[in-house]
Design an enzyme around this catalytic site. Structure first.
Site, mmCIF file in Angstrom:
data_model
loop_
_atom_site.group_PDB
_atom_site.id
_atom_site.type_symbol
_atom_site.label_atom_id
_atom_site.label_comp_id
_atom_site.label_asym_id
_atom_site.label_seq_id
_atom_site.Cartn_x
_atom_site.Cartn_y
_atom_site.Cartn_z
ATOM 1 N N ARG A 125 -22.029 -7.496 -0.125
ATOM 2 C CA ARG A 125 -21.407 -8.035 0.721
ATOM 3 C C ARG A 125 -21.597 -8.522 1.580
ATOM 4 N NH1 ARG A 125 -16.499 -6.208 -2.125
ATOM 5 N NH2 ARG A 125 -16.980 -5.267 -4.262
ATOM 6 N N ASP A 144 -4.246 3.747 -4.251
ATOM 7 C CA ASP A 144 -4.248 4.553 -6.030
ATOM 8 C C ASP A 144 -5.641 4.572 -6.300
ATOM 9 O OD1 ASP A 144 -3.787 2.630 -6.379
ATOM 10 O OD2 ASP A 144 -2.311 2.752 -7.197
ATOM 11 N N GLY A 145 -6.801 3.512 -6.129
ATOM 12 C CA GLY A 145 -7.640 3.509 -7.112
ATOM 13 C C GLY A 145 -7.514 2.799 -7.885
ATOM 14 N N ASP A 184 -15.621 -9.447 3.365
ATOM 15 C CA ASP A 184 -15.934 -7.882 2.170
ATOM 16 C C ASP A 184 -15.852 -8.548 0.874
ATOM 17 O OD1 ASP A 184 -13.342 -7.966 3.084
ATOM 18 O OD2 ASP A 184 -13.080 -6.893 1.379
ATOM 19 N N ARG A 231 -16.551 -5.927 -13.980
ATOM 20 C CA ARG A 231 -17.533 -7.270 -13.997
ATOM 21 C C ARG A 231 -18.321 -7.146 -13.884
ATOM 22 N NH1 ARG A 231 -15.357 -7.384 -8.403
ATOM 23 N NH2 ARG A 231 -13.852 -7.696 -9.073
HETATM 24 P P1 AMP Z 1 -8.922 -6.160 -1.613
HETATM 25 O O1 AMP Z 1 -8.201 -6.929 -1.318
HETATM 26 O O2 AMP Z 1 -9.159 -5.725 -3.025
HETATM 27 O O3 AMP Z 1 -11.016 -7.424 -1.749
HETATM 28 O O4 AMP Z 1 -9.787 -5.104 -1.516
HETATM 29 C C1 AMP Z 1 -9.754 -4.286 -0.046
HETATM 30 C C2 AMP Z 1 -10.343 -3.628 0.283
HETATM 31 O O5 AMP Z 1 -9.611 -2.686 -0.451
HETATM 32 C C3 AMP Z 1 -11.254 -2.356 -0.937
HETATM 33 O O6 AMP Z 1 -12.176 -1.868 0.425
HETATM 34 C C4 AMP Z 1 -10.494 -2.218 -1.779
HETATM 35 O O7 AMP Z 1 -11.864 -1.353 -2.454
HETATM 36 C C5 AMP Z 1 -9.471 -1.566 -1.370
HETATM 37 N N1 AMP Z 1 -8.159 -1.522 -2.245
HETATM 38 C C6 AMP Z 1 -7.315 -2.682 -2.310
HETATM 39 N N2 AMP Z 1 -6.586 -1.747 -3.686
HETATM 40 C C7 AMP Z 1 -6.463 -0.674 -4.026
HETATM 41 C C8 AMP Z 1 -6.177 0.464 -4.321
HETATM 42 N N3 AMP Z 1 -5.288 0.292 -4.777
HETATM 43 N N4 AMP Z 1 -7.187 1.935 -4.076
HETATM 44 C C9 AMP Z 1 -7.572 1.999 -3.437
HETATM 45 N N5 AMP Z 1 -8.600 0.840 -2.682
HETATM 46 C C10 AMP Z 1 -8.641 -0.038 -2.591
HETATM 47 MG MG MG Z 2 -12.532 -7.008 -1.855
#
Ligand code: AMP
Ligand code: MG
Length: 492
Positions: free
Chosen positions: A196, A135-136, A265, A189
Site C-alpha cells: 500500500r 478481534d481479528g 493504507d 482476496r
Molecule cells: P480497514 O478499515 O478495514 O481498512 O482497517 C483499518 C485497520 O484496522 C487495518 O490495520 C485493519 O487490519 C484493522 N482492523 C480493522 N478491523 C479489525 C478487526 N476486527 N480486528 C483487528 N484489526 C482490524
Molecule cells: Mg484496509
C-alpha cells in the site's frame, strides 16, 4: 492412517497447496512483515468460491472440491509462513503508525497464467500483532459485500481485486454497525498486491531509505516490469502510478462507485482498487453522498474522491523522496488532472454510447447537460443509463421527443427544462454527427457500458436478508451470477 497422515494426504492432493508459490515479498526479508498463525474456528462452511478465477491460476474448477477450498482457505492447513504485512497510513488526514494487517495476512503469491504475480490475502483470519483492540475477525455480511463490490466493479471494467473464497467460521461477533451478535467468516482476496501507499509511509516514518529503495525496486520489478531498464525508472514509476490512480478514480466516478474509506493504507501501489468495507454505489447523482457512516465531515464523499486520490499521491511523495527526486514527482503529479478528466470523459461518453470522436464542444455540452439533469433530479444514476441502453432506438435520431419516452424517467420528467435540454443535445449529436452504421455501434456500446444489474444498497440488503433470516443463499448466488454474466468482453 493416523490423523496426521490423513491431513498430510489431504494437503498433498489439494490443488491450492500444490500451486507453485513464489516467495516474492518474503524474500525481501522480515522488515516488511511478521509471521503469524491463523485462528482456529469452530465451523467451516464454504459460502462462496470464485470459479471464474481458477483458470487464471491454471486450475480446472471441476477438479477443485469445496473441501479443497475449506482446507486451504478456512483451516489454513499446510501452508507457512503466513505473513501479516506491516504498514502505516493517513486515516482521515491523520497519520496513524499503529496499523498493519490486523485481521489478515498474506497467504501466498502465485504467478497467474497471464504472467502476473497475484497475492492471496486473507481478511478475518484472526489476531496479529496489529490487531490493537480488534478481534481479528470479519463479519459474514462484510464478506458478502466485498464479493459483490469486486464482481460488480470487475464486470464494469474497473481495475479491482477479487474475492477467491468466503468460508463461514461459526463465531458470534459484536459490531456497532450491524445487528449483533453477527456471523463471522474468513475471506481470501486475490489481488495484484497488498503493498500500500502506507507500506512506504511506514518506512519513511522509521527513516529507512534503504528499505524504501529495496521495496520500490521490488514493486517496479513485479508490477511495472516494463520500466526496469528505463534510465529514469523511478520517475517513470511515479508518473505511471499517478496515471493508474487517476484512471482508477475516473472509473469509480463514471460507474457511480463511492469507496468510502480512501485512507492511504487502502491505496494499492499497483493502482488497483481493493478493500471494500462501507462502500456504496450512489443511488442518485448526489455529489456529497458519503458511504461510511463514521465519515462525519464527508471527507470521502463521492465528489471528493479524485481530489483525495491526488492528495494521497502527494502525501506519498514524502515517503518516496528518499529514492525519487521531488521535482520528478511534482512533474508526475501535474499530469493527474489531465489524465483523470480524459478518462472520466471517455467513460461517460461511452456510457452515453459514443466511442467515436465527437466535436469537442458538442461532447462537452452533452456531458454537462447529462450531469446537470442528474444532479437536479433525484433519479437513479444507474437506471438513467440502463434505460438509455435498453430503450435506445433509431427513432432517437429522428425525433428528440422519442428519447427515453418509454422509460419512467422520461414519463415523469420528460417535460422538464433540464431533460429537454439534455435530450435536445443528445438528439442533435445523433442526427448531425452519427451515421446509420454508427447507430448500431452506439446501441452495442450502450449495452456494454450500462449493465442492467446494479448493487445499490437496497439490492445488497435484498440478498442479505434471506441469508440473515433463513440462511437462504440462493438470491445472493443468483445476483453474483447475473453480475458475472453482465461483464462485457467486447473491446471498444
Ligand atoms: P480497514 O478499515 O478495514 O481498512 O482497517 C483499518 C485497520 O484496522 C487495518 O490495520 C485493519 O487490519 C484493522 N482492523 C480493522 N478491523 C479489525 C478487526 N476486527 N480486528 C483487528 N484489526 C482490524
Ligand atoms: Mg484496509
Amino acid at each position: 492412517m493416523t490423523l496426521a497422515e490423513t491431513s498430510k494426504d489431504t494437503c498433498s492432493k489439494n490443488p491450492f497447496l500444490t500451486l507453485k508459490y513464489e516467495p516474492a515479498l518474503e524474500s525481501l526479508g522480515d522488515d516488511y512483515y511478521d509471521e503469524v498463525v491463523a485462528a482456529k474456528f469452530p465451523l467451516h462452511i464454504l459460502r462462496w468460491r470464485n470459479d471464474a478465477l481458477l483458470p487464471r491460476l491454471g486450475l480446472n474448477p471441476q477438479a477443485v472440491t469445496d473441501e479443497d477450498f475449506i482446507v486451504a482457505f478456512g483451516k489454513f492447513e499446510g501452508r507457512i509462513p503466513l505473513l501479516a504485512l506491516r504498514y502505516h497510513g493517513y486515516q482521515f488526514g491523520e497519520y496513524n503508525p499503529l496499523l498493519g494487517d490486523g485481521r489478515g495476512f498474506l497467504y501466498g503469491q502465485v504467478r497467474g497464467r497471464d504472467g502476473n504475480l497475484y497475492d492471496f490475502g486473507t481478511k478475518g483470519s484472526g489476531k496479529t500483532p496489529y490487531s490493537r483492540g480488534g478481534d481479528g475477525m470479519l463479519t459474514l455480511k462484510g464478506g458478502v459485500r466485498e464479493i459483490l463490490a469486486a464482481e460488480m466493479l470487475n464486470a464494469m471494467g474497473v481495475r479491482t481485486s477479487r474475492c477467491l473464497s468466503v468460508v463461514e467460521t461459526g463465531l458470534s461477533l459484536w459490531r456497532g454497525d450491524e445487528p449483533s451478535p453477527t456471523r463471522s467468516c474468513v475471506m481470501v482476496r486475490m489481488s495484484r498486491s497488498h503493498i500500500r501507499f502506507g507500506t512506504f509511509e511506514r518506512l519513511h516514518y522509521f527513516q529507512r531509505p534503504d528499505l524504501t529503495k529495496k521495496l520500490l525496486d521490488h514493486v517496479i520489478e513485479q508490477y511495472y516490469s516494463h520500466l526496469v531498464d528505463e534510465a529514469e525508472k523511478y520517475a517513470c514509476f511515479y508518473a505511471e502510478l499517478v496515471k493508474r490512480i487517476a484512471e482508477l478514480v475516473a472509473q469509480w466516478m463514471a460507474t457511480g462507485f463511492c469507496h468510502g474509506v480512501l485512507n492511504t493504507d487502502n491505496m494499492s501501489i499497483t493502482g488497483e482498487g481493493f478493500d471494500y468495507g462501507p462502500y456504496a454505489f450512489i443511488p442518485n447523482y448526489d455529489p456529497y453522498f458519503t458511504a461510511a457512516y463514521f465519515d462525519y465531515y464527508k471527507r470521502y464523499c463521492y465528489i471528493n474522491q479524485p481530489q483525495i486520490c491526488k492528495e494521497n499521491l502527494e502525501l506519498l511523495q514524502q515517503a518516496l523522496k528518499a529514492v525519487i527526486s521531488p521535482a520528478d514527482m511534482e512533474a508526475g503529479l501535474r499530469m493527474f488532472d489531465e489524465c483523470y478528466l480524459a478518462e472520466y470523459q471517455r467513460l461517460m461518453w461511452k456510457k452515453l454510447g459514443f466511442v467515436q470522436q465527437l466535436p469537442p464542444r458538442e461532447a462537452e455540452e452533452l456531458l454537462k447537460a447529462t450531469i446537470a439533469f442528474l444532479k437536479h433530479y433525484p433519479v437513479s444514476y444507474h437506471h438513467f443509463f440502463a434505460d438509455i441502453a435498453q430503450g435506445f432506438s433509431r427513432k432517437w435520431q429522428e425525433d428528440a421527443s422519442e428519447i427515453l419516452r418509454e422509460s419512467e424517467i422520461g414519463k415523469s420528467l420528460g417535460k422538464s427544462e433540464l431533460f429537454q435540454h439534455w435530450s435536445g443535445v443528445y438528439h442533435r449529436i445523433l442526427s448531425n454527427f452519427t451515421s446509420g452504421e454508427e447507430l448500431e455501434t452506439i446501441a452495442q456500446t450502450l449495452l456494454c457500458s450500462n449493465p442492467k444489474i446494479t448493487i445499490v444498497r437496497p439490492v445488497i440488503e435484498s440478498v442479505w436478508e434471506p441469508i440473515a433470516q433463513e440462511d437462504n443463499w440462493q438470491p445472493f448466488y443468483d445476483l453474483v451470477k447475473q453480475i458475472q454474466s453482465s461483464a462485457c468482453t467486447k473491446q471498444f
